[in-house]
Design an enzyme around this catalytic site. Sequence first.
Site, mmCIF file in Angstrom:
data_model
loop_
_atom_site.group_PDB
_atom_site.id
_atom_site.type_symbol
_atom_site.label_atom_id
_atom_site.label_comp_id
_atom_site.label_asym_id
_atom_site.label_seq_id
_atom_site.Cartn_x
_atom_site.Cartn_y
_atom_site.Cartn_z
ATOM 1 N N ASP A 1 0.782 -1.239 0.000
ATOM 2 C CA ASP A 1 0.000 0.000 0.000
ATOM 3 C C ASP A 1 0.810 1.284 0.000
ATOM 4 O OD1 ASP A 1 0.929 -0.399 2.564
ATOM 5 O OD2 ASP A 1 -0.874 0.366 3.537
ATOM 6 N N GLU A 2 2.121 1.207 -0.163
ATOM 7 C CA GLU A 2 2.888 2.450 -0.220
ATOM 8 C C GLU A 2 4.147 2.272 -1.049
ATOM 9 O OE1 GLU A 2 4.914 3.953 3.270
ATOM 10 O OE2 GLU A 2 4.637 2.033 4.289
#
Length: 362
Positions: free
Chosen positions: A110-111
């Site tokens: 997610d990043e």
Amino acid sequence: MNEDRAAPILRKIIHVDMDAFYASVEQRDNPALKGKPIAVGGGHRGVVAAASYEARPYGVRSAMPSVTAKRLCPDLIFIKPRFEAYRTVSQQIRAIFADYTPHVEPLSLDEAYLDVTEDLRGIGIATSIAEEIRTRIRAETGLTASAGVSYNKFIAKLASDQNKPDGLCVITPRQGPAFVALLPVKRFHGVGPKTAERMAALGIETGADLRDKPLDFLRAHFGNSAQYYHDLARGICHRVVRADRPSKSIGAERTFDVDLKDPADLLTELDRVSTYAWERIERSQARGRTVTLKIKYQDFQIITRAHSLNAPVADREQFLAAGVRLLRALLPVPKGIRLLGLTLSKLEDSEQADEREPVLPL
């Protein structure tokens, strides 16, 4: 010269961080969950893998025991993780990144960091690129992302957290030192809880406090890390975006509904954990030499034991055999065990593995 310390030109770095990623995917896919406090993971004996923004005001956070989370938020809804769904969305997001730059360093599902100093579309303005990426993520996935834009990785990551959720924060080179000065040092990358405690004992609570300490003082107390902390306090970071960042380890772990002490039960569960772990190792095409056993006792004490082979582990049988030797050396166990984990590290050729989510909870 150390490659990480070479900074020949001013970089344009974006840090993109999805908002409550696992929980947001669940709310997107099940509209009945929208607006409700949910926790991905948990269960009777597990921990929270992710919490929705509706759950956070109650104090629910990731890595929190589920019983604690439920006590803080009685209406909390626990959702079983769907990691394949999260990986699918992550691949969509990374495909968007690839339209703007080949220099993408994923930190987890997610990043990621993006170096857009020379962007593929010739937009030229990092803020415009970040806005376009966020717009596309919303349109193509139905999810929101926050982004930080700055001249180095350290400040870009700090900035992405400033206006969450669904926010954008831009810190220019002129603003960088003042921005860092106001922040607590416990938010700095590389300053863990224990280091933050040591700094607090020395009167260092903020970036400004750290900046005001002479380099010799920092060397006396923090040794080889002194120069790094000295630079951070001035908004200086020479770490480059690495598209081929390797994973540190890959594995799986399982929390049991009932504490286990019987050796036969423990060996059976270890076999199960090794199967899940090896499936993930094979998917990532990783090769590694060190097998690590993780045990969490009923009182939450955690111990690890590791064994390194002379050559990469060849197959699941060898992987399991190493784990069994480590477990047998601890038998009989003095108290019940609530979790077993098995991981492979000292990895080679692991570009496809996830950096911050190497251990898959079952």
